[in-house]
Write a protein that holds these residues in place. Structure first.
Motif, short mmCIF file in Angstrom:
data_model
loop_
_atom_site.label_atom_id
_atom_site.label_comp_id
_atom_site.label_asym_id
_atom_site.label_seq_id
_atom_site.Cartn_x
_atom_site.Cartn_y
_atom_site.Cartn_z
N TYR A 18 0.59 -1.02 -0.05
CA TYR A 18 -0.08 -0.09 -0.04
C TYR A 18 0.94 1.33 0.02
CZ TYR A 18 -3.46 -3.37 1.40
OH TYR A 18 -4.37 -4.50 1.01
N THR A 19 2.10 1.12 -0.48
CA THR A 19 2.83 2.48 -0.37
C THR A 19 2.47 3.19 -1.55
OG1 THR A 19 4.67 1.23 -1.43
CG2 THR A 19 4.90 1.56 1.00
N SER A 20 2.16 2.67 -2.47
CA SER A 20 1.53 3.42 -3.76
C SER A 20 0.22 3.93 -3.66
CB SER A 20 1.75 2.74 -4.89
OG SER A 20 3.30 2.18 -5.30
N GLN A 21 -0.42 3.44 -2.87
CA GLN A 21 -2.07 3.57 -2.61
C GLN A 21 -2.12 4.75 -1.65
OE1 GLN A 21 -3.93 2.09 -4.74
NE2 GLN A 21 -2.52 0.77 -5.57
N GLU A 22 -1.35 4.69 -0.45
CA GLU A 22 -1.78 5.76 0.62
C GLU A 22 -1.09 7.08 0.08
OE1 GLU A 22 -0.28 4.13 4.08
OE2 GLU A 22 -1.55 2.67 4.25
N CYS A 23 -2.08 8.01 0.59
CA CYS A 23 -1.49 9.49 0.30
C CYS A 23 -0.20 9.76 1.41
CB CYS A 23 -2.54 10.49 0.51
SG CYS A 23 -2.25 12.19 0.30
N SER A 24 0.71 10.29 1.01
CA SER A 24 1.82 10.57 1.98
C SER A 24 1.59 11.95 2.72
CB SER A 24 3.29 10.92 1.02
OG SER A 24 2.97 11.79 0.19
N ASN A 25 0.66 12.69 2.35
CA ASN A 25 0.38 13.74 2.88
C ASN A 25 -0.91 13.79 4.14
OD1 ASN A 25 0.46 16.70 3.63
ND2 ASN A 25 -1.86 16.90 2.49
N CYS A 26 -1.78 12.98 3.79
CA CYS A 26 -3.10 12.61 4.89
C CYS A 26 -3.18 11.17 5.33
CB CYS A 26 -4.22 13.37 4.44
SG CYS A 26 -4.95 12.63 2.91
N LEU B 240 -2.00 0.31 -12.15
CA LEU B 240 -0.59 0.48 -12.56
C LEU B 240 -0.36 1.49 -13.71
CD1 LEU B 240 0.79 -2.99 -12.52
CD2 LEU B 240 1.29 -1.18 -10.87
N SER B 241 -1.43 1.73 -14.39
CA SER B 241 -1.39 2.72 -15.68
C SER B 241 -1.45 4.13 -15.02
CB SER B 241 -2.20 2.48 -16.62
OG SER B 241 -3.76 2.52 -16.16
N THR B 242 -2.18 4.46 -13.66
CA THR B 242 -2.16 5.53 -13.43
C THR B 242 -0.84 6.07 -12.59
OG1 THR B 242 -4.40 5.18 -12.70
CG2 THR B 242 -3.50 7.23 -11.83
N ARG B 243 -0.06 6.99 -13.37
CA ARG B 243 1.14 7.43 -12.91
C ARG B 243 1.18 8.71 -11.82
NH1 ARG B 243 3.07 3.24 -12.52
NH2 ARG B 243 5.01 4.09 -11.98
N THR B 244 0.00 9.29 -11.66
CA THR B 244 -0.02 10.35 -10.89
C THR B 244 -0.70 10.13 -9.67
OG1 THR B 244 0.27 11.86 -12.67
CG2 THR B 244 -0.42 13.01 -10.87
N HIS B 245 -0.51 10.63 -8.49
CA HIS B 245 -1.25 10.27 -7.26
C HIS B 245 -2.09 11.69 -7.08
CE1 HIS B 245 -2.32 9.73 -2.97
NE2 HIS B 245 -1.69 10.93 -2.74
N VAL B 246 -3.37 11.61 -7.08
CA VAL B 246 -4.07 12.71 -6.73
C VAL B 246 -5.22 12.49 -5.76
CG1 VAL B 246 -6.01 14.52 -7.86
CG2 VAL B 246 -4.12 13.40 -9.05
N CYS B 247 -5.07 13.41 -4.57
CA CYS B 247 -6.00 13.10 -3.35
C CYS B 247 -6.66 14.06 -3.15
CB CYS B 247 -4.86 12.90 -2.05
SG CYS B 247 -5.65 12.45 -0.48
N ARG B 248 -7.89 14.08 -2.53
CA ARG B 248 -8.85 15.00 -2.09
C ARG B 248 -8.31 16.16 -1.08
NH1 ARG B 248 -12.87 11.15 1.35
NH2 ARG B 248 -11.61 10.76 3.28
N CYS B 249 -7.11 15.83 -0.60
CA CYS B 249 -6.77 16.88 0.24
C CYS B 249 -5.74 17.75 -0.45
CB CYS B 249 -5.73 16.13 1.34
SG CYS B 249 -4.17 15.30 0.77
N GLY B 250 -5.66 17.68 -1.67
CA GLY B 250 -5.04 18.71 -2.46
C GLY B 250 -3.59 18.31 -2.85
N CYS B 251 -3.37 17.17 -2.51
CA CYS B 251 -1.86 16.41 -2.75
C CYS B 251 -1.87 15.85 -4.26
CB CYS B 251 -1.34 15.54 -1.47
SG CYS B 251 0.28 14.87 -2.03
N ILE B 252 -0.95 16.37 -5.17
CA ILE B 252 -0.78 15.86 -6.37
C ILE B 252 0.71 15.64 -6.41
CG2 ILE B 252 -1.11 16.31 -8.65
CD1 ILE B 252 -3.38 18.25 -8.19
N LEU B 253 1.04 14.51 -6.73
CA LEU B 253 2.49 13.93 -6.87
C LEU B 253 2.59 12.70 -7.96
CD1 LEU B 253 3.87 13.63 -3.06
CD2 LEU B 253 4.62 15.56 -4.68
N ASP B 254 3.72 12.71 -8.32
CA ASP B 254 3.92 11.41 -9.07
C ASP B 254 3.85 10.04 -8.22
OD1 ASP B 254 5.61 10.29 -11.68
OD2 ASP B 254 6.61 9.59 -9.99
N ARG B 255 3.44 9.36 -8.94
CA ARG B 255 3.00 8.09 -8.12
C ARG B 255 4.14 7.29 -7.31
NH1 ARG B 255 -0.52 3.40 -9.53
NH2 ARG B 255 0.40 1.38 -8.52
#
Length: 411
Positions: free
Chosen positions: A325-333, A341-356
């Motif tokens: 789950y290191t790729s699934q959890e948001c590092s911010n919240c 696997l095809s989704t390469r950008t992490h977008v969270c509802r807290c506003g955190c947008i990072l490379d996966r």
């Protein structure tokens, strides 16, 4: 064991004698496997007795040093013991039933059958195979070790020549292990690494190391050499030459991958006091036939091996964490954001947008800090007392401390 490898230089007749010794060791091993298949209740001592009978029956087996024959028996019994162990443990899938070897590439001597020169630059094999004296080409200094510290001598055949390996016991060379460690000043930095196929790794600072893809780059040349092998007549001299060229290319790629992993791991360890990385099971990952070639080409295992080695050498801390789950959890919240696997950008509802991969590397570092516990105070305060031994979570500490010294002397 501490392994020191030299290239053995000799004449063509000596190389033929080495080949004969390797074939004899293969013959003894296969004979022991057949004997076990016919008599399932035999043990290791029974195989030793059978080896004695083989030496009395076949003169070419008697010409090989008795300890080298015993090593061939040990190799046969180790495969038998591993098969029984897998059956008792109910390992899923194939249990590793012992098989006959078709192309052995090494023969191993124990404490007899060989003699080093006074300068330690030459070795003479004293059995009746006729190998004789070989020059040792390499940069290791064997004068530092006593003869009783060298437990095994191994002759290895590769595509580009013959190599002599000396195996010294680490328990009798503590001074060498201590001198191998290098003092380094704390940097006050910690890093998390997320390995991948697109990039070799992405760290918790967002930096990426490109994936060299040595096999992919050499695949076209490998295909050409493989076609040349298939066109040659089986058993001909030209086919042997074509096979040797193909083997040299494969050997070059494997060495390129190893050197790349070594250099990158050394740079990472020297730049940080704590390195956290994924505890991946490569054996399970390569079962995916769609990604197996790319995973093997990336060389994740070699990279981890050198991270742990240099961690011990430079007194840094290396921690393998559970990658779940290191790729699934948001590092911010900490919210779980499911993605394919095809989704390469992490977008969270807290506003955190990072490379996966960057997001995963940050989570890996956080897990490393949680696992390390009080180690963080040692990094922030270099004057604090503490053990700086590299620690691999889930492994025995004594096993970690006995690292194999197989670093290139060029470092």
């Amino acid at each position: 064991m501490l392994v020191f490898e030299f290239k053995g230089q000799g004449k063509t007749t000596q190389y033929s004698a080495i080949n004969e010794a390797i074939q004899t060791a293969q013959f003894v091993r296969n004979k022991c496997i057949r004997y076990w298949m016919d008599n399932r209740d035999v043990g290791q001592k029974d195989l030793y007795r059978y080896n004695t009978a083989l030496r009395a029956e076949f003169s070419f087996v008697k010409d090989l040093n008795s300890h080298a024959c015993q090593t061939a028996v040990d190799r046969a019994y180790s495969s038998i013991a591993r098969f029984y162990s897998n059956c008792k443990k109910s390992v899923p899938g194939k249990k590793g039933y012992p098989k006959f070897k078709k192309n052995c590439r090494s023969v191993e001597y124990k404490t007899s059958g060989w003699k080093l020169s006074e300068t330690r630059k030459q070795i003479t094999f004293t059995d009746k195979k006729g190998i004789g004296k070989l020059k040792l080409k390499g940069t290791w200094d064997l004068n530092f070790y006593q003869l009783d510290q060298i437990k095994r001598v191994r002759l290895v055949r590769r595509a580009d020549g013959y190599y002599v390996q000396f195996l010294a016991s680490p328990s009798t060379s503590l001074r060498a292990s201590a001198e191998n460690k290098v003092e380094s000043k704390p940097t006050g930095k910690a890093i998390g690494l997320d390995v991948g196929l697109k990039e070799f790794y992405t760290d918790s600072n967002g930096q990426k190391e490109p994936n060299p893809r040595f096999y992919r780059e050499g695949e076209k040349r490998l295909g050409f050499l493989q076609r040349r092998v298939s066109r040659k007549e089986k058993g001909s001299a030209n086919r042997k030459k074509a096979i040797n060229r193909l083997g040299r290319k494969h050997l070059k790629i494997s060495r390129q991958r190893e050197e790349h992993a070594k250099k990158v791991a050394r740079c990472v360890i020297q730049s940080n006091d704590l390195v956290a990385y994924e505890d991946l099971r490569i054996k399970n990952l390569v079962k995916n036939h769609c990604l197996a070639k790319s995973i093997n080409d990336a060389g994740w295992y070699q990279f981890r091996k050198w991270l742990e080695y240099f961690g011990i050498k430079f007194g840094k801390i290396t921690i393998a964490v559970n990658p779940a789950y290191t790729s699934q959890e948001c590092s911010n919240c900490g919210t779980t954001v499911k993605k394919s696997l095809s989704t390469r950008t992490h977008v969270c509802r807290c506003g955190c947008i990072l490379d996966r991969d960057w997001n995963a590397a940050i989570n890996i570092l956080k897990l490393g800090w949680c696992t390390a516990g009080h180690v963080g105070t040692w990094i922030l305060n270099p004057n604090a007392s503490g053990d700086s031994t590299s620690t691999l979570i889930g492994e025995i500490l004594s096993k970690q401390a006995g690292s194999v010294n197989e670093e290139s002397p060029h470092f």
